[in-house]
Structure formats: structure tokens, C-alpha cells
Design a protein around this motif. Structure first.
Motif, PDB file in Angstrom:
ATOM      1  N   HIS A 307      55.337 -49.814  38.720  1.00 35.29           N
ATOM      2  CA  HIS A 307      55.251 -48.496  39.340  1.00 35.29           C
ATOM      3  C   HIS A 307      53.798 -48.051  39.272  1.00 35.29           C
ATOM      4  CE1 HIS A 307      55.641 -44.161  39.843  1.00 35.29           C
ATOM      5  NE2 HIS A 307      56.771 -44.425  40.461  1.00 35.29           N
ATOM      6  N   ASN A 308      53.411 -47.243  40.235  1.00 35.71           N
ATOM      7  CA  ASN A 308      52.031 -46.752  40.265  1.00 35.71           C
ATOM      8  C   ASN A 308      51.572 -46.194  38.934  1.00 35.71           C
ATOM      9  OD1 ASN A 308      51.041 -47.306  42.704  1.00 35.71           O
ATOM     10  ND2 ASN A 308      51.619 -45.371  43.658  1.00 35.71           N
ATOM     11  N   ALA A 312      48.377 -47.081  36.664  1.00 35.05           N
ATOM     12  CA  ALA A 312      47.321 -46.120  36.310  1.00 35.05           C
ATOM     13  C   ALA A 312      46.998 -46.223  34.829  1.00 35.05           C
ATOM     14  CB  ALA A 312      47.753 -44.706  36.658  1.00 35.05           C
ATOM     15  N   TYR A 315      45.146 -49.540  34.130  1.00 40.52           N
ATOM     16  CA  TYR A 315      43.751 -49.478  34.556  1.00 40.52           C
ATOM     17  C   TYR A 315      42.901 -48.779  33.495  1.00 40.52           C
ATOM     18  CZ  TYR A 315      39.682 -47.985  37.243  1.00 40.52           C
ATOM     19  OH  TYR A 315      38.405 -47.755  37.665  1.00 40.52           O
ATOM     20  N   ILE A 347      47.773 -52.442  48.722  1.00 42.24           N
ATOM     21  CA  ILE A 347      46.356 -52.239  48.960  1.00 42.24           C
ATOM     22  C   ILE A 347      45.728 -51.274  47.956  1.00 42.24           C
ATOM     23  CG2 ILE A 347      46.782 -50.496  50.715  1.00 42.24           C
ATOM     24  CD1 ILE A 347      44.342 -52.156  52.048  1.00 42.24           C
ATOM     25  N   ASN A 348      46.510 -50.302  47.520  1.00 44.82           N
ATOM     26  CA  ASN A 348      45.958 -49.362  46.540  1.00 44.82           C
ATOM     27  C   ASN A 348      45.612 -50.069  45.238  1.00 44.82           C
ATOM     28  OD1 ASN A 348      46.182 -47.258  48.248  1.00 44.82           O
ATOM     29  ND2 ASN A 348      48.079 -46.456  47.374  1.00 44.82           N
ATOM     30  N   LEU A 349      46.469 -50.995  44.853  1.00 43.08           N
ATOM     31  CA  LEU A 349      46.214 -51.715  43.604  1.00 43.08           C
ATOM     32  C   LEU A 349      45.018 -52.631  43.757  1.00 43.08           C
ATOM     33  CD1 LEU A 349      49.780 -52.533  42.328  1.00 43.08           C
ATOM     34  CD2 LEU A 349      48.300 -50.622  41.792  1.00 43.08           C
ATOM     35  N   TYR A 351      42.488 -52.123  45.570  1.00 42.59           N
ATOM     36  CA  TYR A 351      41.307 -51.257  45.482  1.00 42.59           C
ATOM     37  C   TYR A 351      40.938 -51.015  44.020  1.00 42.59           C
ATOM     38  CZ  TYR A 351      38.654 -46.892  45.773  1.00 42.59           C
ATOM     39  OH  TYR A 351      37.701 -45.921  45.632  1.00 42.59           O
ATOM     40  N   LEU A 352      41.954 -50.659  43.234  1.00 46.36           N
ATOM     41  CA  LEU A 352      41.683 -50.413  41.813  1.00 46.36           C
ATOM     42  C   LEU A 352      41.218 -51.686  41.126  1.00 46.36           C
ATOM     43  CD1 LEU A 352      43.287 -47.970  39.609  1.00 46.36           C
ATOM     44  CD2 LEU A 352      42.182 -47.597  41.755  1.00 46.36           C
ATOM     45  N   LYS A 355      37.671 -52.108  41.709  1.00 49.58           N
ATOM     46  CA  LYS A 355      36.934 -51.146  40.895  1.00 49.58           C
ATOM     47  C   LYS A 355      36.821 -51.640  39.453  1.00 49.58           C
ATOM     48  CE  LYS A 355      37.335 -46.621  40.242  1.00 49.58           C
ATOM     49  NZ  LYS A 355      37.786 -45.232  40.302  1.00 49.58           N
TER      50      LYS A 355
END
Lengths: 1136, 154
Positions: A307-308, A312, A315, A347-349, A351-352, A355
Motif C-alpha cells: 500500500h502507498n 511512504a 522510503y 509510476i509513483n513508486l 519516481y520515489l 529519488k
């Protein structure tokens, strides 16, 4: 749109049906908003909407100003006004009514009132002052909801200078029985801490109580403050580490109530906040880091749900693990985690993941190698944001071998990017890489050409500056310099022959400067040809007048021979009547110099730009002229801000309390001295149009703040300015050599080992090998000990070492094995994975700082400086360890030493009072102590160097540095040697650059024992601002005029010392005694006091006894000085 | 730290704005314009993050409404995304299956919920029950007051 309307109708049956019921004010009012909304959705054009809203606003305006409108109707009107404002129409007439509603309404009406206020008004809006009273009242209310509302609005927007008024009440709420109130109070204090940290200094221990609160919500809220404070000063909170770890353990273990779970993850926000705090605490600190390894491991393990929110947390965990002192198995797990991010299809993951890679890649370049195929995919991603993030990563792994490919990618991106901010940022990065790693001249010049044309006029001004500096200073090889310049000239000439009108102004300026300086290198190029090309620029419409100035200056340098002179004449004639004065002046110069070739050779000598010019910044050569002019009746010079203020004073009504005290002081003056001629000037000064200020200050010199230096002893300076700047910025760089070496190694150890991937296309494979070349870990084998050096391009020429370079050389020597790695990191050269991970012990600061300084796109000089600083901590640690081991024999009582040290105080200082002698740092052989001595017009810092060893210490070098202070040596020759068991004394004179409550001097001492390696140690010395404050003797008239001239002020109520009707005098005497202020005059209930910050920075104080307190108003021309002084006044009176 | 939160419709109509740091009126207008154009221009299947000056912008679409939150550069983007989601959950719980119209017609309520959830640019309360409890408490107070006020005085 029509379906929206339909929905509206279906969604609101209740509202509509209720609307028909008479007598229900609430519902009919809601439907008025409903009507408005519906009305708007039915409209077809913007114009109609505007008409409708204007009508609506007019009706609202009419109703709010009617006295018959009840508060309840007012609430409804406010909601509509908010709606109109949200649509972009101004409803400023309703602001005052919003405040009234907040003041007078019952609970919900009040709430709407507060909401409207917070949406309408801005922190600096003058109406906000009217709110202070309401907030005060609500904070004291017994109704919990009103207290909540007040706290909410306080944290949303509150005028900074009004905080003291409500602070005690908010503080009190920390002990409230309801947890929601406590929580809001903590957050309100956090907000205060952010906007005015000085104000909440005294309640730090109350924050600790909030941290221990039994309610998890209150505890969570207090973490915001702690994170902020710990990031500012990690040392002060190390003792809390264990508590934070325990809290995190409990949270991760699911000990919190269930309703803190978010998608069955226990309190994720709390977890992340704690992880951030831990990484700030564990940074560069092995023992602290060790406490947290277990809990980090557990966090990683527990966060496994897909899950997002778990990502988070992961990360944040990874970031923390790479920030604190490293532990290998944690690093391994973290690396695996990053892999999950990068390889995720989401795609969000991804990106992270990029980073995270960017964050860790300097410590672990192998990670980038592992994911090279993904990185390349991301580089071609259709989403520009992903692409941009990938470039950021590539920027971090650039080295001399992959620079061309990476820069090419960056330039490609720049060509399609439309966002100014990104362009500025990337252009800076490209320029930096080009300067650092350029493989050859042609590439460098061409890349910079693209940078200048793409970056345009938005880019940071230091890019063209450092480029020109690079060209003009040259490198070690004269031949190389010549080639580079020649290539630049060639390329610019061909650009000018093309379509120069399209080039940005900055680029044109660079071109014209380079052509002026170096076009003579190309023998076959006639100066007149260049001049013709340049004169085309002058005729182009888009060329700015600044560029034209540059062009004219260039022509001044070039106008040789008959052809050149004729062009020059033509141009100078055209511009000698220009309306732009600078341009006109240049044209005049050009005209005269082109005719007089002898003079021209002296003014603009070829190849002579490198010696720094001495600039007479006081413009003393003009003194004669000024005094003549003054004698002839000219008005003395006044700086613009003063003129403006006086102008404003003359126009506006004076609302300041001085207006009130004026009659009293005048009458008292006139009684004392009827004939006083200054009386007139004082009263005129107070009315605001005095013209005689500068001679009141007692000095006849010109004030130079903000005046551009254009003239030096030898005449006009502007042409040489770039050169002069260069000379100042130049930092010798002995640090470069190891990196050069490292690069040399990398260039001949080509072992690219691309990881085989299932079916990558050939193209991508190729790209991969060109991007990731030089990153492989095998090359590390040959890193140490090799000494051949391939020439690094654009290495700055090492200047003759000044004292500071000497010191930094010593550091690098004493680091024995570290320097190469430090440099390695520094130059983004990721050759050696092993060493860099070893070095990670002390390097995270360096890397993170480095990354900051890299992103700010400053020149190499900056980076080197950071390095010098960054390498210190590890040194210190060594030394402090040594001290700890060795401290017992040294434990001899401090007092006797202090006494004997004070006998070493220089004779000329012994007459003055000095502060207690405090130890700065010590190790086996050296003890450093310091004290400060207050003299009448200066403050001297005395540093005692006591050699406690039995051998002489040589090459002692003491360096002081401070952000807030100006430090200059007093003694002629600095101490070099200290004999065994003896003391040497250094003196430094200090003055304040930027006032703050405590000012600090940092310093470093480096020295050499007869046997052994050079050593160094770092120390810092803190002193209160009060030691810089001296009484300022003034007359009341002088005070009056000065008061008006100062722009920075602060006001506060202080406690009055109770002594009957003498209380004002008693209070002021306390201040006088403790802070060395000068009491100018006491008139009735008011007193005026003056002081100064050493020689020339006055601060004036106006006090008035009002309602049992002392209303103090401080003013000064120096920012922050009033605030700091207020702090000390407050302290002095509290201590009394 | 969060800087601002904007809610706007697919047509670019602003539905809610919250500024956590002081900002001039003109600056606000410019930001609103920039945000709507930037976010509405995003292609499907792009990531939910944007760069704007030195801030990160995190946006998410729920039905016809875009939620757009700007945070400091060093903040965690995924977490910000969840802040938005939690806010939507809170709205949902309060309004019961929330839709854009609820927010249009009761925008002040949406603001109140936000004020209980975020304060001064930081998360204030992460517990869902707590937020709703405090909203309901004030609602109840209001209702009792209103009942009391609207009763005819005999």
C-alpha cells in the motif's frame, strides 16, 4: 455542464423542500447560496457570470451594512461573500464585517466569522489587529469550542508582533484537561516557533511535558516542534534518542489505539515523523545510531503490505538508514527496498525509487549500476517529471567519462522544457558539469554556447561570470589557454555572422567581452571586422541598453587602425546623444580613446587584467570636492531610504507616540534653554522635513551603503570590475590534486560491466555502457597510491598559497588516508565503492552538503570550501577521543590556570574589564582558552595558547571565522611557535556584521609537533551581544532627528521595577547599569535612552510608563538589533 | 511542511483553497492559475507529482474533483498523497458518500473538517474518529443553539 445542474437538483431535494418551509432562516439562507451556485452553473459566458456576481455582491454589501441584519443573517452573507471571493471577485467591504462576526456571533457564527477572516485577510493586513482582542477573549472562554476556534485561527494567521499578547494564554492551555486543547496549543506554539523563535525560547521544557503527554495526539503534535529544533541543533537533544526509539517501537508494535491505524498501518504519520527525528539525531554519530538499529530493522520488516502508506514509511526508513552511521546488514536491506521501488510498475513508486537512488548513489554507486536499465527506461519516459528526476540522478553520477552523454541528455531536456524554474536549475548543473569534466575545448565552448542560448536571460548570473573568470584566469598551461580562447573567439565570430539577434542578452554580453579581450589572438582577424559585426548588434532593436554598453566597451578595446577608428567614430557619434546616461558616457569614452591611442593603451592595456585593483571604497579622493561643495552651501548627502522616509513623513500624518511627547519635550527644552538654536531644527526634524542629518552624526564622510563603486584612484572602474571580482572570489585549491589523480585513474581503468538484462535493445545497451562507464567497482583497485596524473581540464590555476590555503593543506595531510576519498566524493567521482562506504562514517554531512552546494550551481570554489569545513568533524572526533583518554593527568584545577592565564593578558588590555577566561579546546599538547575585553570603541578577543607538552610546537596557525562577526587580527605578526610549557597570546578585534542574541566565533588551530604529523583542532566561542553595546551620548535634539531616520523597530511591554514614582528612573538605571545604555533624558512618564553597537551602529529606545508596565520602543538602522536588545532588556529586568 | 491545498473541478473552477503560509493576493491568484493549468494538462498514466518552483505539488483526482497539495521539497510525496486521501475519507465520513456538490454547497463545512485535520501546515490529528468527533461536537452545539433560537418565545 447540464448534468452537473441535474445532479445539483437531485442532490438537494432536502434543501429545496425545506426551503418552502417558512420561518427557518438557516435553510432559506443556505438555498440563497444554492441559488447563487445554481445561477452560475446555468450561465454560458464569463461576462454573464461577472454581471451576476456583481449584482450578488451589491446585494450582500447592502445587507451587511444595514443595522437590522442579525448575526445569523450575517453568517449566511459571509458564506456567500467567501464564495464570491473564491470565484475571484473582490469583496473587501465584507472584511470588517467578518471580524465583527467573529467578535459578536455565537459559536457557529463565530466560526464562520473566523473562517472568513482567515480566508480574506493576510498576515500583514491592518484589520487583523482588530482580531487580537477577540482571540484573547475566546482563549479565556469557558466554552471549549470557542477556545478551539481561537487556537485554530492563531495558528492560521496571527500578526507576529502581537504574539506576546496571547503567548501566556496559549502556554496555559498546555495544561488544559482536554487533550484536543492541549494538542492545538502545542501546534499553535509550533507555529510561533516557526515565525518568531525568540519568543518561545523560554518554554522549551514545557515542550518536553507535551512529549510525555498521555494522549498520543498531543505527543504527535509536539514532535513537529522537536523535529524542527533537532534539525537546527542535534547536539542538544541526544538524550531524547532512547525515548524516541521507545515510542517508535511501541507504535510499530501496534501499541496505539486502533483508531490511529490508517489502512491497518499503525499511525504512519507518527512513524515517519519519528524516523525523520532519528535520522537527524543519528547523523554522524555512531553511538546514537547504534541505539536505533533494532527499531529501524523492525520498521523495515513490518512495513510489508502493498500500500502507498507502507511505501511512504519504507522510503523514510531507507533515507534514515543511509543518513545515520551505517550498518552493513541494514544497508543491504535498504538497498533491496530501493530495488522494489525502482522495479515497481507503479509510476509513483518508480519516481520515489529514483529519488531514493539519487539520495544514496554517492555512497553506493553500485546501486545505480544494478538498475541501469530501469534508469535508461525512465530517461525515455513520456512523463517529463520522471525524466527530470532521472537527470537529477545522472547528474550525481557524472564523471569525466560519461559527461558528454549525460550533458547531451540534459540539453535535450532543456530544449523541450518550458518551465523557467527547471531551466534555471538544469542550466546551472550543465554549466557546472561542463566546467568540471569537459573532455576538450571544442566541447566545452559548444556546450557553454548551448547553455547560454537555452538558459537565456533567466539563468543565474554567476554562470557567465564564472565562465569569463575561467577564460581570463586560464589554467596551468599557457598553450591550452590560448587554444581555448582562440576557439571561443572563432565560435563567437561565426555566431555573430549568423543571426545574433536571436541570442539572449547575457550571451551577447559574454560574446562581446570575449571578443574584446581575445580577438587579437586570431591574427588574421581584423579588429575592424569584429567591430563591424558588433555594430550590427547595436542596430538591432532587441538589444538591451546594458548589452549595448558592453559592446561599446569592447569597441573601446578594439578600435585600432584607421578602419576601426572610423567605425568607432560613427558609433560614438550615434550614441553620444543617447538618453541613457551610461550609454552616453561609454560613447564619449569611446570617442576620446579612439582618437588618442596612447591614452587608450594605458587605460585598456592588453592582457593586463589579472592584477587585482585597489579600490578606494571610501572615495576619499572626493573629500576635497565634497567639502568645497558643502562650504558653498550644498545640502549634505542623504541615503535614499532616508529621503524616502522623510518624504513619507512629510506626507502622512504621524501616528507615532513621539507626536504625543513632542509638546512636553519642547517646552522642557525651551525652559532649560530659551536661546537654543537647535530647538528649531529639532522641531522641524520631528515634523519630518529636516534636511540636516548627516552632519549630526558627527562625521563628514559620505555614506556609502548601496552606492555602487564606479570610481577608483585611477579613474573609472567598471570595465575592470569583472576582473576585480574574480580576484576576490578566487580560492586557491590545493585540494584538487588528489581528485585529479583519481580521475586519471578512472580514465585508464575502463572496466564497464553492464549487468546483463533479458532483452535490452542494442541501443539501450550502448547508452547504458556510455552512461555508467567509470562507475564499476573494480576500478577501485587502482585508486590508492597511483600518482600519474592525466591533465584535468579546467583545473584552476593554483595561486601562491595564502595563510588559509596553508591551513587546509595541513588538514589534508593530517587526514592521512582520507583525502582521496573525500575528493572522490566531492567530485562526484564514484570510482571507489569500498572506500566511500568506509568513509561514510563521517561523510554523510559532506555528501548532503555537497549535494546542496551542487544543486545551487555555484562554482567549484564553493564546493572546495564546503569540503574544508566538512572534513573537520572527523578530525575533531579523533582529537576529542584522544582528550578523553588522556584527560586524567590534565585534570589540574582550572582556577589556578585561569589566574596564571590572566597574567598573560597584554599590558595594554589589562586596564579594561575582561570576561571570565573560558577553555576552548585542549588535547595532549595544546590548551586553548579565550576571553573578551571590552574597550571603549572595540571588543578584543584574546586567545591564549598554552603549550602543555615538553617540546616546542611549531607552525601554529590560528584561524577565526564567523557568520555574525567581522574578525580581524590585532597583533602584527601571528603566533608561529610556542615554547614548551609557555603561553602565547593572540588578539583579534571583533565587530558585529549581523546582530543576533548570541554571536559565535568559530575557529581552528593547526600546528606541528617536532615529531609526528600535523594536528588541528576546532573550537567555538560564544559571546552575548551585550559585550558589543556601548553608551551613546546624545542630546535630546540629536535623538529626535535620529529617531526619525531609523527604519527597523520593535515594540514590547516590559516589567517595571516598582519604586514609587521613581520607578521609571529606577528601571532605566538598572538597564543602564546592566547593558551600558545612556539615558538621554527622562521627561515625566517617558524616557529616552541611546546606545550603539561599537563605533557606528546606534540604537535608540523610547520608554513610557503605561498601565503599570514599561512600553518600550526600540529603533535602529540595523536590522535585528532592536529585537536582540529587547531580549536583553527583558532579561535584565527579569533578573533584577 | 504543507504550503497550500487547492480543490478544483475538471473545468478548473476553484472549490476550496487553504494557504498555510502567508501569501500576497496576487501570488495566490497566480498559483491557482498555474496549478489548474499544470494539473489539468497532465496525461493519464503519469505520476501524481509535479515540480513547481522549489515546491513539490501532489495532486489526485477523485471523480470530477482535483485535490492539489503543495509541500516543501524534502517532504515525502507518497505521504502527501495519503494526506489527500485521508482528507477525502474524512469528507466521506462526514457527508456520507461525498460528491463535488456537497463540497460546493457546504464548503464551509469542508473547511472546518480541514481545520480539524491539518493545522499550521502539519497534520494535527491522524485519528479519524477524533476529527469527526470534534466536528460533530461543534455541529451539535450549533444545532442545539439553533433549536433554542428558532423556538418561538412564548
Amino acid at each position: 455542464m447540464s448534468d452537473v445542474v441535474e445532479k445539483t437538483l437531485t442532490a438537494l431535494p432536502s434543501l429545496l423542500s425545506l426551503d418552502s418551509q417558512p420561518g427557518s432562516a438557516k435553510l432559506s439562507s443556505t438555498s440563497k447560496l444554492g441559488n447563487l451556485v445554481r445561477g452560475i452553473t446555468e450561465l454560458t459566458s464569463k461576462h454573464e457570470e461577472e454581471k451576476l456576481i456583481q449584482r450578488e455582491l451589491a446585494s450582500i454589501k447592502e445587507q451587511v451594512s444595514s443595522p437590522n441584519t442579525s448575526m445569523r443573517q450575517m453568517k449566511e452573507l459571509m458564506v456567500r461573500a467567501i464564495y464570491c471571493e473564491m470565484l475571484g471577485y473582490e469583496a473587501s467591504f465584507s472584511y470588517i464585517h467578518a471580524i465583527k462576526l467573529a467578535q459578536q456571533g455565537t459559536a457557529l457564527e463565530k466560526r464562520v466569522g473566523y473562517l472568513a477572516v482567515s480566508l480574506f485577510l493576510n498576515e500583514s493586513h491592518e484589520l487583523l489587529l482588530l482580531l487580537v482582542n477577540t482571540v484573547l477573549k475566546d482563549l479565556q472562554s469557558t466554552n471549549l469550542i470557542e477556545v478551539c476556534m481561537a487556537l485554530t485561527v492563531v495558528s492560521q494567521m496571527f500578526p507576529k508582533d502581537m504574539i506576546p499578547a496571547i503567548l501566556p494564554l496559549v502556554e496555559e492551555k498546555l495544561n488544559h484537561q482536554k487533550e484536543i486543547i492541549r494538542r492545538k496549543a502545542v501546534l499553535a506554539l509550533y507555529k510561533f516557533y516557526l515565525i518568531a523563535p525568540n519568543q518561545v525560547q523560554h518554554i522549551h521544557n514545557k515542550f518536553r511535558k507535551a512529549l510525555c503527554d498521555k494522549d498520543p495526539g498531543v505527543m504527535t503534535a509536539s514532535l513537529h516542534i522537536y523535529l524542527q529544533m533537532i534539525q537546527e541543533n542535534p547536539e542538544g537533544y541526544k538524550d531524547l534518542t532512547a525515548s524516541f526509539v521507545t515510542i517508535l517501537k511501541q507504535v510499530v508494535g501496534g501499541k496505539l489505539p486502533m483508531d490511529f491505524n490508517y489502512h491497518s498501518v499503525p499511525a504512519p504519520w507518527l512513524q515517519i515523523q519519528l524516523l525523520r527525528i532519528l535520522s537527524a539525531l543519528g547523523k554522524n554519530d555512531q553511538s546514537t545510531s547504534e541505539i536505533m538499529y533494532d527499531v529501524l530493522d523492525e520498521s523495515l520488516r513490518r512495513a510489508e503490505m502493498n500500500h502507498n502508506i507502507t511505501y511512504a514509511i519504507l522510503y523514510e526508513c531507507v533515507k534514515c538508514i543511509y543518513t545515520i552511521h551505517p550498518k552493513s546488514d541494514l544497508l543491504e536491506k535498504a538497498a533491496k527496498c530501493i530495488g522494489n521501488f525502482v522495479l515497481s510498475p507503479k509510476i509513483n513508486l518508480k519516481y520515489l525509487g529514483l529519488k531514493a537512488l539519487t539520495y544514496v548513489v554517492q555512497q553506493d554507486p553500485k546501486l545505480a549500476l544494478q538498475h541501469q536499465m530501469t534508469i535508461i527506461e525512465c530517461l525515455d519516459h513520456p512523463d517529463l517529471i520522471i525524466k527530470r528526476e532521472t537527470l537529477e540522478l545522472l547528474f550525481r553520477i557524472t564523471n569525466a567519462q560519461n559527461v558528454t552523454v549525460i550533458v547531451e541528455k540534459m540539453l535535450d531536456f532543456l530544449r523541450v522544457s518550458t518551465d523557467d524554474y527547471t531551466t534555471i536549475d538544469l542550466v546551472g548543473k550543465v554549466a557546472e558539469l561542463a566546467e568540471k569534466y569537459a573532455p576538450d575545448n571544442e566541447w566545452f565552448i559548444e556546450t557553454m554556447n548551448t547553455v547560454f542560448s537555452v538558459g537565456g536571460d533567466m539563468m543565474q548570473p554567476d554562470i557567465p561570470n564564472s565562465f569569463l573568470k575561467l577564460l581570463s584566469e586560464g589554467f596551468d598551461s599557457v598553450e591550452e589557454d590560448r587554444k581555448l580562447r582562440l576557439f571561443a573567439v572563432d565560435s563567437y565570430v561565426s555566431l555573430l555572422q549568423g543571426e545574433p539577434g536571436k541570442l539572449p542578452q547575457r550571451f551577447l554580453q559574454v560574446i562581446s567581452w570575449v571578443l574584446g579581450e581575445y580577438s587579437h589572438l586570431r591574427a588574421e582577424l581584423q579588429p575592424s571586422t569584429v567591430m563591424r559585426l558588433l555594430s550590427k548588434l547595436l542596430d538591432t532593436k532587441n538589444t538591451s541598453s546594458e548589452t549595448k554598453t558592453w559592446v561599446l566597451m569592447t569597441m573601446t578595446k578594439l578600435c585600432e587602425g584607421a578602419a576601426g577608428v572610423s567605425v568607432a567614430q560613427e558609433v560614438s557619434e550615434a550614441y553620444s546623444s543617447s538618453l541613457d546616461t551610461v550609454l552616453r558616457q561609454r560613447a564619449q569614452e569611446l570617442q576620446h580613446l579612439s582618437q588618442d591611442s596612447e591614452l587608450r593603451a594605458r587605460v585598456v592595456p592588453r592582457d593586463a587584467g589579472l592584477e587585482p585593483l585597489e579600490v578606494d571604497s571610501s572615495l576619499s579622493f572626493l573629500d576635497g570636492f565634497v567639502s568645497e561643495a558643502l562650504a558653498a552651501g550644498a545640502a549634505p548627502y542623504k541615503p535614499p531610504h532616508q529621503r524616502q522616509e522623510e518624504l513619507a513623513q512629510a506626507k502622512a500624518l504621524s501616528l507615532e507616540p513621539y507626536g504625543l511627547s513632542l509638546p512636553i519635550s519642547i517646552s522642557s527644552c525651551s525652559i532649560a534653554d530659551r536661546q537654543s538654536p537647535t530647538l528649531l531644527s529639532m522641531s522641524s526634524g520631528l515634523s519630518g522635513d529636516s534636511t540636516d542629518l548627516s552632519h549630526k552624526g558627527g562625521s563628514t564622510t559620505l555614506k556609502l551603503d548601496g552606492v555602487k563603486r564606479v570610481w577608483g584612484k585611477e579613474g573609472y572602474l567598471a570595465q575592470r570590475e569583472p576582473v576585480e571580482e574574480t580576484a576576490q572570489v578566487e580560492v586557491p585549491s590545493p585540494f584538487r590534486s588528489p581528485s585529479q589523480q583519481a580521475e586519471a585513474d578512472s580514465s585508464h581503468s575502463q572496466t564497464p560491466t553492464p549487468v546483463p538484462t533479458p532483452e535490452p535493445t542494442q541501443e539501450r545497451q550502448q547508452l547504458a555502457s556510455s552512461l555508467f562507464v567509470g562507475l564499476s567497482s573494480q576500478s577501485s583497485v587502482c585508486l590508492m597510491g597511483k600518482s600519474e596524473s592525466a591533465p584535468q581540464r579546467f583545473k584552476r590555476k593554483a595561486k601562491s598559497p595564502s595563510s588559509s590555503s596553508g591551513a587546509s593543506e595541513q588538514i589534508s595531510n593530517s587526514l592521512v588516508s582520507a583525502p582521496s576519498t573525500v575528493d572522490n566524493l566531492l567530485c562526484d567521482n564514484l570510482l571507489d565503492a569500498n572506500i566511500s562506504s568506509e568513509l561514510a562514517v563521517s561523510s554523510p554531512t559532506q555528501t548532503s552538503r555537497l549535494s546542496q552546494s551542487l544543486t545551487t550551481a555555484n562554482g567549484t570554489c564553493d564546493v572546495e570550501l564546503t569540503n574544508t569545513k566538512g572534513s573537520n568533524p572527523s578530525l575533531i572526533r579523533d582529537i576529542s577521543v584522544a582528550v578523553a583518554a588522556d584527560s586524567t593527568p590534565h585534570e589540574d584545577p582550572d582556577k589556578p590556570k585561569d589566574l596564571c592565564l590572566s597574567s598573560h593578558l597584554p599590558a595594554e588590555l589589562s586596564g579594561f574589564s575582561h570576561s571570565e577566561i573560558t577553555p576552548l579546546c585542549s588535547n595532549q599538547s595544546l590548551d586553548l582558552s579565550a576571553c573578551h575585553v571590552q574597550q571603549k570603541d572595540s571588543l578584543v578577543l584574546v586567545v591564549f595558547i598554552y603549550n602543555s607538552s615538553y617540546s616546542d610546537i611549531q607552525q601554529i596557525l590560528l584561524e577565526l571565522d564567523s557568520d555574525d562577526l567581522e574578525v580581524s587580527g590585532v597583533c602584527g605578526s601571528p603566533v608561529q611557535e610556542v615554547g614548551s610549557q609557555s603561553v602565547a597570546v593572540c588578539q583579534y578585534s571583533l565587530s558585529v556584521k549581523r546582530p543576533s542574541v548570541h554571536v559565535e566565533v568559530g575557529g581552528m588551530v593547526s600546528y606541528q609537533l617536532p615529531v609526528g604529523t600535523p594536528q588541528s583542532a576546532q573550537f567555538s566561542y560564544r559571546l552575548p551581544l551585550t559585550s558589543f553595546i556601548r553608551p551613546l551620548t546624545l542630546s535630546t535634539e540629536e535623538y529626535g532627528t535620529m529617531w526619525l531616520a531609523f527604519s527597523h523597530d520593535t515594540k514590547q511591554n516590559l516589567t517595571l521595577i516598582n519604586a514609587g514614582h521613581e520607578s521609571l528612573a529606577a528601571t532605566l538605571n538598572v538597564l543602564k547599569k546592566k547593558l551600558q545604555l545612556h539615558i538621554v533624558e527622562i521627561i515625566g512618564l517617558e524616557g529616552i535612552v541611546a546606545c550603539r553597537l561599537l563605533q557606528d551602529q546606534p540604537c535608540l529606545m523610547h520608554c513610557r510608563v503605561h498601565a503599570g508596565t514599561l512600553a518600550v520602543w526600540l529603533r535602529s538602522p540595523v536590522p535585528d538589533l532592536p529585537d536582540c536588545l529587547m531580549y536583553y532588556c527583558q532579561r535584565a529586568l527579569q533578573e533584577h | 511542511m504543507m504550503r497550500f491545498l487547492l480543490l478544483f473541478s475538471r473545468q478548473g473552477k476553484l472549490r476550496l483553497q487553504k494557504w498555510f503560509t502567508p501569501m500576497a493576493e496576487r501570488e495566490k491568484k497566480k498559483i491557482i492559475r498555474d496549478m489548474t493549468t499544470m494539473v489539468l494538462a497532465r496525461q493519464p498514466r503519469s505520476c501524481n507529482f509535479l515540480h513547481w518552483k522549489d515546491l513539490k505539488v501532489i495532486y489526485k483526482r477523485y471523480a470530477s474533483l482535483y485535490f492539489c497539495l503543495a509541500v516543501d521539497n524534502q517532504e515525502n510525496e507518497l505521504l502527501a498523497l495519503e494526506v489527500i486521501h485521508r482528507y477525502v475519507e474524512l469528507l466521506d465520513k462526514y457527508f456520507g458518500n461525498v460528491c463535488e456538490l456537497d463540497i460546493i454547497f457546504n464548503f464551509e463545512k469542508a473547511y472546518f473538517i480541514l481545520d480539524e485535520f491539518l493545522m499550521g501546515g502539519e497534520i494535527q490529528e491522524t485519528s479519524k474518529q477524533m476529527v469527526n468527533r470534534s466536528i460533530e461536537a461543534s455541529d451539535m452545539l450549533q444545532e442545539t443553539m439553533e433549536e433554542y433560537m428558532s423556538k418561538p418565545a412564548f
